[in-house]
Design a protein around this motif. Structure first.
Motif, short mmCIF file in Angstrom:
data_model
loop_
_atom_site.label_atom_id
_atom_site.label_comp_id
_atom_site.label_asym_id
_atom_site.label_seq_id
_atom_site.Cartn_x
_atom_site.Cartn_y
_atom_site.Cartn_z
N PRO A 191 0.83 -1.21 0.00
CA PRO A 191 0.00 0.00 0.00
C PRO A 191 0.86 1.25 0.00
O PRO A 191 1.68 1.45 0.89
CB PRO A 191 -0.81 -0.10 1.30
N GLY A 192 0.69 2.09 -1.00
CA GLY A 192 1.44 3.34 -1.05
C GLY A 192 0.99 4.28 0.04
O GLY A 192 1.75 5.09 0.56
N GLU A 193 -0.27 4.17 0.41
CA GLU A 193 -0.85 5.00 1.46
C GLU A 193 -1.61 4.11 2.43
O GLU A 193 -2.13 3.07 2.05
CB GLU A 193 -1.86 5.99 0.85
N ALA A 194 -1.73 4.57 3.66
CA ALA A 194 -2.48 3.82 4.67
C ALA A 194 -3.92 3.61 4.22
O ALA A 194 -4.53 2.57 4.48
CB ALA A 194 -2.46 4.55 6.00
N SER A 195 -4.45 4.61 3.48
CA SER A 195 -5.85 4.53 3.09
C SER A 195 -6.09 3.42 2.07
O SER A 195 -7.22 3.02 1.84
CB SER A 195 -6.28 5.87 2.49
N SER A 196 -5.03 2.92 1.45
CA SER A 196 -5.21 1.87 0.46
C SER A 196 -4.82 0.50 1.00
O SER A 196 -4.82 -0.48 0.27
CB SER A 196 -4.37 2.16 -0.78
N ALA A 197 -4.45 0.45 2.27
CA ALA A 197 -3.96 -0.81 2.84
C ALA A 197 -4.97 -1.92 2.65
O ALA A 197 -4.62 -3.05 2.31
CB ALA A 197 -3.63 -0.62 4.31
N VAL A 198 -6.23 -1.59 2.86
CA VAL A 198 -7.25 -2.62 2.83
C VAL A 198 -7.52 -3.09 1.40
O VAL A 198 -7.98 -4.21 1.18
CB VAL A 198 -8.52 -2.10 3.55
N THR A 199 -7.16 -2.27 0.43
CA THR A 199 -7.34 -2.63 -0.97
C THR A 199 -6.43 -3.80 -1.36
O THR A 199 -6.73 -4.57 -2.27
CB THR A 199 -7.03 -1.42 -1.88
N CYS A 200 -5.30 -3.91 -0.64
CA CYS A 200 -4.36 -5.00 -0.91
C CYS A 200 -5.05 -6.36 -0.85
O CYS A 200 -4.79 -7.23 -1.67
CB CYS A 200 -3.25 -5.02 0.14
#
Lengths: 499, 323
Positions: free
Chosen positions: A85-94
């Motif tokens: 994840p480039g950003e914390a906000s995208s962590a869950v997208t992983c």
């Protein structure tokens, strides 16, 4: 004037070729740093803060805002392709995004992320435009007591929602407040914590503090932790999602947008929490929850829409109340102030072209992002191969030069170094630098309004409880505090029982 | 640049020891000139100084560069300029707080009269006494009566301690022997918001920022602080018509460090006043809402020292000191 004609004025500002260029630069830069783990929008905005000084205020805010919402697009790319994840906000997208990529459906995941983000961004922008005027009308009636109570509640909400618990959160915020108090006292003119340095009489320079706290501290932190391996990337595959993908993703996008838009307005909830919540909701409403974690497209669509909607609606408290809910917003608030524009309920009438220009540019920026992200995806992935040590040298030089040129004084460079070290120590101690900076901004705001309210009431503290809006905020703040304390005590007991 | 000017001076010195000084003065300016401004880029002071820097650059064929040294309300800039070489290559763009700050806090470290050589005033603007309609007065006389009848009961706002909005009111209260509670806000924007929403019933603020709210009926102007009525609001009387001797304006202009040669001051004054008569300057200041107020160095000196004495008294009497 109605919202439509105001938006039209805004479009004129945003479509001005120069501003259009800055918007493009902003979102491209945002995407780039969103892709790079360890370099976030906070650092980038902090770094560009001194530089944006020389630009007209519209261009500079359009640029900085572009970086912010651009980053939440870029963050999803690496989550899906590299499981990073480039950003914390995208962590869950992983979780589901990368699974899709492994199954050769990276293209569809990326497309859904981008389109969902665009939809959410559009809704978020519209919400600001629609909610703006009525909210500003209410906020106009806020006096010092209401503001003090609002900041009190907001600060507690932010501090208790942080990772690492309420105690550390409040601790970091309190430290920030102490530093925020330096400079001439608004009510009496007395200099506090200036240690005889005339450079500190107006308070600690915001840009020097922000750059130090985020850029410098982040570099020290990244260098001291082992390097990552960014080499394994998946193939992208077919870009356009199938009909079935659309059918599944559509409701998830709607729900994600709703959740994100709502959480974005709350101070402290922020984009990361919104994407996480959206993911949890999707999992709960799904008919076959077991598909989640195995490459469910809803697991990409919902959080990506949510984080973008939240990124957009996060502007509401900042622009309309002058109260930033996240560190990025604190930085943007700082950028406004550097340009002599005070965000707040009067901003919409006093700086109408700026306000509506920014709103319109956000929508245009979102459009740019779809165009940038889908066809150019290969380019962004290649960015991951940039060696970090090069980047760091560049960032360091940039930080020092930028801060120096703002006041042409070496003193601010020392301030920068001081806060670089402090930021590193804070992180080492598990205290969030983000909360520190929110405390730095919100603390003095609270003090000023508290004392002003006391002066207006000629010394009667009951003023905070007699005014209904102020009372509501105080009760809200106390409820948050009570909730945080009980859960802290409970956890303490559990730990004691286990121990 | 530095090296070049050193070389030039050296050559001149060789050419004739006795005449070198005059030769150098005749050549002023032969190097870059710094205009120090004690505020951040983007504000009014910055914009005005940049405009004039451009005009001076064109006039003299040497670069006049604006250097922003914000801090301590402009005191940081004044302290820097005070110690700069008095050779005409460092000048400062100042505004009224320049003669107020030393009385508020002696620690600012400069004397506005002794440490500087005035060059020229540029523009000036009065403050207006504004009241919220709910205060129910429509003339200055009514206001005075109401305030005097209720000592310490009403609040008034300002943009901050020692700001001209604050001192305008203190000066008025002292002249009429009235009392009101001071509520400082942070800056003029904040103050206007509080005033419009009726959190404070009255305050002084600059004419320019108040105009739109007067037109919309949100605020009522009672009087202007200038000696005469403003051309923009001819129906609003001057405070001085009711309270003889009352006068106060917010101004800005240029000064150089004390000891700067007279010829240089005159050259700069000529260039600045000449530019201020141009149509371009007139259009610019009209848009800004302030009046061009070009002066001779002597007149500007009188304004600075007059304000310094006047405000020192007001500040002492009101007991406003920051430490």
């Amino acid at each position: 004037m109605d919202v439509v004609s105001l938006l039209a004025t805004g479009l004129q500002v945003a479509l001005n070729p120069v501003n259009l260029l800055y918007c493009l630069i902003g979102v491209s830069l945002g995407t780039a740093i969103g892709v790079l783990p360890g370099v976030g929008p906070v650092i980038t905005i902090a770094l560009l803060l001194p530089l944006s000084f020389g630009l007209p205020v519209e261009s500079s805010i359009i640029l900085l805002a572009g970086i912010y919402y651009g980053a939440s697009y870029g963050g999803s790319t690496t989550s899906i392709l590299v499981n990073l994840p480039g950003e914390a906000s995208s962590a869950v997208t992983c979780i589901d995004g990368h699974q899709m990529a492994k199954k050769g459906r990276a293209g569809a995941a990326l497309a859904v992320a981008a389109l969902g983000s665009f939809f959410a961004g559009t809704v978020g922008t519209l919400l600001i435009a629609l909610a703006g005027p009525p909210l500003a009308a209410i906020a106009m009636r806020f006096g010092a007591a209401e503001y003090a109570a609002l900041v009190f509640a907001a600060l507690l909400m932010v501090a208790t929602m942080t990772r690492g618990g309420a105690v550390k959160g409040i601790g970091a915020a309190l430290l920030g407040i102490i530093f925020g108090l330096a400079g001439a006292d608004v009510m009496t003119g007395v200099f506090r914590f200036t240690f005889g340095a005339p450079e500190l009489r107006d308070g600690i320079d915001f840009a020097a503090l922000a750059v130090g706290l985020f850029a410098i501290a982040e570099i020290i932190d990244n260098i001291s932790s082992p390097s990552r391996d960014n080499s394994s990337t998946s193939a992208i595959g077919r870009l356009w999602p199938t009909k079935d993908d659309f059918r599944k993703a559509w409701p998830a996008v709607l729900r994600g947008t709703g959740i994100g838009a709502l959480l974005g307005v709350l101070p402290g909830a922020g984009v990361a929490m919104s994407s996480f919540s959206a993911y949890m909701v999707e999992k709960n409403v799904a008919k076959e929850p077991e598909r989640f974690g195995e490459g469910a497209i809803e697991g990409v669509a919902a959080p990506e829409s949510a984080n973008n909607a939240a990124a957009q609606t996060g502007f509401i408290p900042t622009l309309l109340l002058g109260i930033p809910g996240s560190p990025v917003m604190a930085l943007l608030l700082g950028a406004f102030m550097i340009h002599g524009v005070a965000p707040g309920p009067r901003m919409m009438s006093e700086h109408a072209p700026l306000f509506w220009g920014l709103i319109a540019s956000m929508w245009i920026g979102n459009l740019f992002l779809v165009l940038l992200n889908l066809p150019l995806i290969g380019l962004w992935v290649r960015l991951l191969k940039v060696p970090y040590h090069w980047l760091y040298v560049f960032v360091l030089a940039f930080a020092c030069v930028g801060v120096f040129t703002m006041g042409s004084s070496a003193f601010q460079v020392y301030v920068l170094i001081f806060f670089g070290l402090l930021g590193y120590l804070l992180k080492a101690a598990g205290l969030s630098p983000a909360l520190f900076i929110l405390g730095f901004i919100l603390g003095p705001m609270f003090e000023e309004n508290f004392r002003r309210a006391m002066a207006v009431s000629h010394g009667d503290p009951l003023v905070f409880f007699q005014r209904p809006i102020s009372l509501i905020f105080i009760l809200l703040g106390l409820a948050i505090l009570a909730l945080a304390t009980t859960s802290f005590v409970r956890r303490g007991r559990e730990e004691a029982a286990e121990g | 640049m530095k090296l070049l000017s050193l070389l030039a001076a050296f050559t001149l010195a060789l050419a004739g020891l006795g005449t070198s000084a005059t030769a150098q003065e005749a050549a002023y300016p032969n190097d870059l000139v710094r205009i120090v401004v004690g505020s951040s880029p983007g504000g009014t002071a910055d914009t005005v100084s940049r405009l004039i820097a451009e005009a001076l650059t064109e006039k003299f064929g040497q670069t006049f560069v604006v250097e922003n040294l914000p801090g301590a309300g402009g005191a940081l800039a004044a302290k820097t300029v005070k110690t700069a070489a008095p050779d005409g290559y460092t000048i400062q763009f100042i505004f009224s707080s320049f003669s107020i700050l030393p009385s508020l806090n002696p620690a600012v470290g400069y004397d506005p009269v002794k440490d500087f050589e005035p060059i020229a005033m540029v523009s000036s603007a009065p403050n207006l006494l504004l009241v919220h309609p709910s205060f129910e007065v429509s003339t200055l006389a009514e206001w005075i009566e109401k305030v005097k009848a209720n000592p310490g009961k009403f609040d008034y706002g300002s943009g901050g301690i020692g700001y001209s909005q604050h001192l305008s009111m203190e000066m008025l209260l002292q002249s009429i022997d009235g009392e009101a509670v001071h509520i400082p806000y942070s800056g003029s924007g904040d103050l206007l918001g509080a005033l419009i929403s009726g959190q404070v019933p009255f305050a002084f603020d600059t004419l320019t920022t108040a105009i739109p709210h007067i037109e919309s009926g949100a605020l009522i102007p009672l009087a202007t602080t200038s000696a005469e009525r403003s051309e923009i609001l001819p129906d609003v009387p001057a405070v001085g018509e009711e309270v003889p001797g009352y006068e106060l304006t917010a101004w800005n202009g240029f000064v150089a460090p004390a000891g700067t040669p007279k010829e240089i001051i005159t050259a700069l004054n000529d260039a600045i006043t000449e530019y201020l008569q141009s149509d371009e300057a007139k259009a610019f200041f009209e848009k800004l809402g302030t009046k061009i107020d070009a002066s001779t160095p002597e007149e500007f000196k009188e304004t600075i020292s007059g304000d310094y004495e006047k405000f020192a008294k007001v500040i002492e009497k009101a007991g406003i000191t920051a430490q």
